[in-house]
Scaffold this motif. Sequence first.
Motif, PDB file in Angstrom:
ATOM      1  N   GLY A 343      23.751 -42.393   9.150  1.00 51.87           N
ATOM      2  CA  GLY A 343      24.643 -41.326   9.569  1.00 51.87           C
ATOM      3  C   GLY A 343      25.875 -41.827  10.281  1.00 51.87           C
ATOM      4  N   HIS A 344      25.837 -43.075  10.751  1.00 56.11           N
ATOM      5  CA  HIS A 344      26.928 -43.547  11.608  1.00 56.11           C
ATOM      6  C   HIS A 344      27.286 -45.014  11.395  1.00 56.11           C
ATOM      7  CE1 HIS A 344      26.568 -39.684  13.564  1.00 56.11           C
ATOM      8  NE2 HIS A 344      25.262 -39.890  13.625  1.00 56.11           N
ATOM      9  N   GLU A 361      22.240 -37.187  11.169  1.00 56.80           N
ATOM     10  CA  GLU A 361      23.343 -37.206  12.119  1.00 56.80           C
ATOM     11  C   GLU A 361      22.780 -37.118  13.535  1.00 56.80           C
ATOM     12  OE1 GLU A 361      27.599 -34.954  12.990  1.00 56.80           O
ATOM     13  OE2 GLU A 361      26.059 -33.962  11.776  1.00 56.80           O
ATOM     14  N   VAL A 362      23.138 -38.104  14.375  1.00 62.38           N
ATOM     15  CA  VAL A 362      22.630 -38.081  15.753  1.00 62.38           C
ATOM     16  C   VAL A 362      23.761 -38.140  16.792  1.00 62.38           C
ATOM     17  CG1 VAL A 362      20.336 -38.993  15.267  1.00 62.38           C
ATOM     18  CG2 VAL A 362      22.231 -40.586  15.656  1.00 62.38           C
ATOM     19  N   ILE A 363      25.005 -38.269  16.335  1.00 64.20           N
ATOM     20  CA  ILE A 363      26.163 -38.179  17.229  1.00 64.20           C
ATOM     21  C   ILE A 363      27.072 -37.071  16.684  1.00 64.20           C
ATOM     22  CG2 ILE A 363      28.087 -39.368  18.334  1.00 64.20           C
ATOM     23  CD1 ILE A 363      25.476 -40.626  19.085  1.00 64.20           C
ATOM     24  N   GLY A 366      31.544 -35.452  13.522  1.00 64.79           N
ATOM     25  CA  GLY A 366      32.203 -35.882  12.292  1.00 64.79           C
ATOM     26  C   GLY A 366      31.426 -35.491  11.068  1.00 64.79           C
ATOM     27  N   ASN A 367      32.045 -35.633   9.896  1.00 59.46           N
ATOM     28  CA  ASN A 367      31.406 -35.320   8.628  1.00 59.46           C
ATOM     29  C   ASN A 367      30.789 -36.585   8.063  1.00 59.46           C
ATOM     30  OD1 ASN A 367      30.679 -34.634   6.033  1.00 59.46           O
ATOM     31  ND2 ASN A 367      32.489 -33.341   5.709  1.00 59.46           N
ATOM     32  N   ILE A 368      29.452 -36.689   8.119  1.00 54.55           N
ATOM     33  CA  ILE A 368      28.795 -37.919   7.709  1.00 54.55           C
ATOM     34  C   ILE A 368      28.768 -38.099   6.192  1.00 54.55           C
ATOM     35  CG2 ILE A 368      27.372 -38.041   9.767  1.00 54.55           C
ATOM     36  CD1 ILE A 368      25.073 -36.873   8.154  1.00 54.55           C
ATOM     37  N   GLU A 369      29.203 -37.101   5.445  1.00 56.75           N
ATOM     38  CA  GLU A 369      29.236 -37.238   3.995  1.00 56.75           C
ATOM     39  C   GLU A 369      30.545 -37.857   3.504  1.00 56.75           C
ATOM     40  OE1 GLU A 369      25.557 -36.300   3.793  1.00 56.75           O
ATOM     41  OE2 GLU A 369      26.661 -36.659   1.940  1.00 56.75           O
ATOM     42  N   ILE A 381      25.243 -36.786  21.906  1.00 59.87           N
ATOM     43  CA  ILE A 381      24.018 -37.087  21.154  1.00 59.87           C
ATOM     44  C   ILE A 381      23.310 -35.792  20.756  1.00 59.87           C
ATOM     45  CG2 ILE A 381      21.768 -38.251  21.252  1.00 59.87           C
ATOM     46  CD1 ILE A 381      23.020 -40.211  23.252  1.00 59.87           C
ATOM     47  N   ILE A 382      22.883 -35.744  19.475  1.00 63.52           N
ATOM     48  CA  ILE A 382      22.150 -34.586  18.955  1.00 63.52           C
ATOM     49  C   ILE A 382      20.945 -35.076  18.147  1.00 63.52           C
ATOM     50  CG2 ILE A 382      24.180 -33.074  18.871  1.00 63.52           C
ATOM     51  CD1 ILE A 382      24.380 -33.691  15.866  1.00 63.52           C
ATOM     52  N   ASN A 383      20.056 -34.163  17.812  1.00 63.83           N
ATOM     53  CA  ASN A 383      18.888 -34.468  16.968  1.00 63.83           C
ATOM     54  C   ASN A 383      18.103 -35.680  17.490  1.00 63.83           C
ATOM     55  OD1 ASN A 383      19.585 -32.370  15.196  1.00 63.83           O
ATOM     56  ND2 ASN A 383      20.936 -33.724  14.019  1.00 63.83           N
ATOM     57  N   SER A 384      18.032 -35.806  18.814  1.00 65.58           N
ATOM     58  CA  SER A 384      17.426 -37.002  19.407  1.00 65.58           C
ATOM     59  C   SER A 384      16.496 -36.684  20.566  1.00 65.58           C
ATOM     60  CB  SER A 384      18.526 -37.977  19.865  1.00 65.58           C
ATOM     61  OG  SER A 384      19.302 -38.405  18.775  1.00 65.58           O
ATOM     62  N   ASP A 385      15.830 -35.537  20.482  1.00 68.95           N
ATOM     63  CA  ASP A 385      14.785 -35.195  21.456  1.00 68.95           C
ATOM     64  C   ASP A 385      15.308 -35.313  22.885  1.00 68.95           C
ATOM     65  OD1 ASP A 385      12.406 -34.613  22.687  1.00 68.95           O
ATOM     66  OD2 ASP A 385      11.212 -36.070  21.598  1.00 68.95           O
ATOM     67  N   PHE A 386      14.769 -36.228  23.662  1.00 69.62           N
ATOM     68  CA  PHE A 386      15.091 -36.304  25.090  1.00 69.62           C
ATOM     69  C   PHE A 386      16.507 -36.819  25.382  1.00 69.62           C
ATOM     70  CE2 PHE A 386      12.557 -40.043  23.854  1.00 69.62           C
ATOM     71  CZ  PHE A 386      13.431 -41.093  24.152  1.00 69.62           C
ATOM     72  N   LEU A 387      17.222 -37.285  24.336  1.00 68.56           N
ATOM     73  CA  LEU A 387      18.610 -37.736  24.557  1.00 68.56           C
ATOM     74  C   LEU A 387      19.621 -36.627  24.284  1.00 68.56           C
ATOM     75  CD1 LEU A 387      18.673 -41.295  22.887  1.00 68.56           C
ATOM     76  CD2 LEU A 387      18.292 -40.728  25.288  1.00 68.56           C
TER      77      LEU A 387
END
Length: 803
Positions: A343-344, A361-363, A366-369, A381-387
């Motif tokens: 993703g990055h 995607e975890v940050i 932006g458009n990762i595609e 930070i996204i999609n990262s549980d405790f982060l």
Amino acid sequence: MREYTPGKIEKKWQQIWDEEEPFKALNNSEKEKFYALVEFPYPSGEGLHVGHPRPYTALDIVSRKRRLQGYNVLFPMGWDAFGLPTENFAIKHKIHPATVTKNNIKRFKAQLKSIGFSFDWSREINTTDPQYYKWTQWIFLKLFEKGLAYKNEMPINWCTSCKVGLANEEVVQGSCERCGSEVIRKVKNQWMLKITKYADRLIEDLEDLDYIERVKAQQINWIGKSVGAEIDFQIENKDDKLRVFTTRPDTLFGSSYMVISAEHPLIEKYRDEIENLDDIKIYQEEVSKKSDFERTELSKEKTGIEIKGLKAINPANKQEIPIWISDYVLMTYGTGAIMSVPGHDTRDYEFAKKFNLPIIEVIKGGNIEKEAFTDIENGTIINSDFLDGMDVKKGQEYMINWLEENGLGEKKINFKLRDWVFSRQRYWGEPIPLVHCDECGWVPVPEEDLPVVLPEVENYEPTANGESPLANITQWVNTTCPKCGGKAKRETDTMPQWAGSSWYYLRYIDPHNNEALASDKALKYWMPVDWYNGGMEHTTLHLLYSRFWHKVLYDVGVVEEKEPYKKRTSHGMILGDNNEKMSKSRGNVINPDDIVNEYGADTLRTYEMFIGDFEKSVPWSENGVRGCRRFLERVWKLQEILVDGEGYTKELESSIHKTIKKVSEDFEHLKFNTGIAALMSLSNEFNDYGKITKTDLKTFIILLNPVAPHITEEMWENLGLKDYLHNSIWPEYDKEKTLDKIINIPVQVNGKVRGTIEVDVDATKEIVIEKAKEDENIRKFLDGKNIIKEIFIPGKIFNIVVK
């Protein structure tokens, strides 16, 4: 006035310099020292081309100027003469490398002397001289004693033609840079030097050095210091873990697959459980034929194969992820395994898209595609549980702490820099001064037995099995162990060409010393090198290697300073007249001998310095050469307008002082082209005025002397002046006489420049106001307006505020 004949004049002065040695430096002097160093050449069979004199002339100019300013100048020259090109030439033509080297040096030296460089030839060194490489071997033993030299099985770049291991930088698009043959991967037992132990110091100590910024940047980027974490990925249902290094532990939740090197030992260990082992073996074979350069080239198509039967566990979310092998992961870099965050990361993304692997995607941001990925340095930070919700910096720190608390990883500093592969399986190099004993292992040759002299051989061709030709000389190989007296064998690998060039600047200081590489007194007086100039192509390997060796010598107490070079500059290449790099294959090589023979050495020197910005590459121009010859002819004819009288001509005095200032400063700042332009302008002014005094001409030819030493020495003699010009004194300028008496002052109306006025430098505000109002261009912006304020900065600007 007799005609200007450079051929006769230049030979005359070169002979005088040879006989009288005026450029000889003294190791004991009350004068302030100046140590100027240029990279010594490899004496190839082709001889010099016109690119070689450019850096030599530059520091020759500085050295000649500094001598005239009263410095004790060391400006030496020598020969970096071991290495593959000579050996390959010797093999091809059936001539011993020592004979080839001797002939090449003779030619190079004659060429350098014909250009009139002020080298101290009494200090000439040659890396193939046993009395030189005795100390190269001695330094190696110091490295060995400190545990900085070790032997290791290493995959190397192997040239199929030269039959020698190559550094990554010696491989160009999968081929040997020297012979163009295919380079393959091969495992060899090699001597290595632990340059990585000095990585931090090699970065930190750059701060206080006067290196141009691009040189510092190259050094730092080459070392490649990275701060991050090492993370353990458990292999599912196994006791083994895959450890990876990453600078972005905050993206761990985005790791959707792993990639390991094709050489990773995990493959052999679990061969019986890998379901597609045959396919993997085929892929490994394909990878073994590629150089490190080919494997890591970003623009190439991504290749790889999944290891079926083995899975890894992402330690952050405990999810099962596939393990792949791919050529772009090297066993010699990091841990030989990476966590992929497609993703990055561009390369991971391209790999994932090709093989249909998950992209997470975890940050945010932006458009990762698309190729324009997220700004992962400043995102959330996204999609990262405790982060989730943390910024990147906080997330990195938190994740490292979490990994350490849970025994899943640790904070780690990593370097791109690898240990230095230091052995070659060839003849023409310094023998490594070690013997191997079955009882004692590797044992150093005693210092009193150095040098270990390269034996005379009839056959110096590489062996079919890749071993050094020295391995076949049993009488030389078989010896006794210095430690136990038992049977032992000498090391038959030789050192790389880099060895002799890593410390040569120290030997120049005391080249005939048989007791040490240089005396403590001489080292204390001359070191560090005050100014080192060389090509940008040598600012990574050679510069790093020599700085590393110097730091080791500092640590063992041989030298007193931690860095060898106080200042480092670099020059641009001289290209062919077709704007391409000069090479025999392109047919655009210019031989300096031809230029010297047709136009003279002083013309060559002047042109190479006048051709353009010294730090940039420039194309050769025959018209430019002819223009510089015409300039020197005009200089010669200045003798025709000489009149009696001492002191500067009043009408020329200001211009002379300005030229002294300009030339003095420009020569010290590599602005040789503008310094020479100032001299051209002054000579035109002399001719326009029509007559000059002896003092006028004397100052002019001293200023020109560092650039064109032969013609100026001859003119000095023609003037009947005492001694030689090279024993005279560099002129000083009077600051007051460099200031313009009449200046142009810009005049603004409401902040916009509406014209300029010419006034005396000391003009008062009242005079400036009056002049401004008289100027037609300015007056039209004032007519019918009320002047509210007048702002005058003496000698700078006049601003009128109107309404």
